[in-house]
Scaffold this motif. Structure first.
Motif, PDB file in Angstrom:
ATOM      1  N   TRP A  30      -0.399   6.834  -1.815  1.00  0.00           N
ATOM      2  CA  TRP A  30       0.976   7.298  -1.673  1.00  0.00           C
ATOM      3  C   TRP A  30       1.555   7.527  -3.062  1.00  0.00           C
ATOM      4  CZ3 TRP A  30       3.263   8.103   3.038  1.00  0.00           C
ATOM      5  CH2 TRP A  30       2.554   7.649   4.136  1.00  0.00           C
ATOM      6  N   PHE A  31       2.169   8.693  -3.247  1.00  0.00           N
ATOM      7  CA  PHE A  31       2.836   9.014  -4.509  1.00  0.00           C
ATOM      8  C   PHE A  31       4.331   9.020  -4.268  1.00  0.00           C
ATOM      9  CE2 PHE A  31      -1.334  10.953  -5.060  1.00  0.00           C
ATOM     10  CZ  PHE A  31      -1.680  10.445  -6.301  1.00  0.00           C
ATOM     11  N   ASP A  32       5.053   8.333  -5.146  1.00  0.00           N
ATOM     12  CA  ASP A  32       6.499   8.289  -5.068  1.00  0.00           C
ATOM     13  C   ASP A  32       7.051   9.293  -6.075  1.00  0.00           C
ATOM     14  OD1 ASP A  32       9.138   7.665  -4.758  1.00  0.00           O
ATOM     15  OD2 ASP A  32       8.996   5.648  -5.588  1.00  0.00           O
ATOM     16  N   PRO A  33       7.749  10.331  -5.614  1.00  0.00           N
ATOM     17  CA  PRO A  33       8.261  11.335  -6.550  1.00  0.00           C
ATOM     18  C   PRO A  33       9.290  10.767  -7.526  1.00  0.00           C
ATOM     19  CG  PRO A  33       8.680  12.000  -4.267  1.00  0.00           C
ATOM     20  CD  PRO A  33       8.022  10.666  -4.229  1.00  0.00           C
ATOM     21  N   ALA A  34       9.935   9.666  -7.170  1.00  0.00           N
ATOM     22  CA  ALA A  34      10.935   9.078  -8.061  1.00  0.00           C
ATOM     23  C   ALA A  34      10.289   8.322  -9.222  1.00  0.00           C
ATOM     24  CB  ALA A  34      11.836   8.133  -7.271  1.00  0.00           C
ATOM     25  N   MET A  35       9.025   7.979  -9.076  1.00  0.00           N
ATOM     26  CA  MET A  35       8.355   7.231 -10.131  1.00  0.00           C
ATOM     27  C   MET A  35       7.911   8.186 -11.238  1.00  0.00           C
ATOM     28  SD  MET A  35       4.881   4.981  -9.888  1.00  0.00           S
ATOM     29  CE  MET A  35       3.820   6.383  -9.988  1.00  0.00           C
TER      30      MET A  35
END
Length: 44
Positions: A30-35
């Motif tokens: 899972w990739f978090d765009p906010a990170m």
């Protein structure tokens, strides 16, 4: 003394067996765009 013979398994439901093998090798990332990740430039 001799070793006992190991049990012999016979696969009867090949589609389910193949799906189980695929699930066992699956990896979900899972990739978090906010990170944000700011790595140091390596020049490569």
């Amino acid at each position: 003394m001799s070793r006992p013979t190991p049990p012999i398994y016979k696969t009867r439901n090949w589609p389910a067996y193949n799906q189980a093998l695929k699930r066992r090798g699956s990896l979900t990332i899972w990739f978090d765009p906010a990170m944000t990740w700011k790595a140091a430039p390596t020049g490569k």
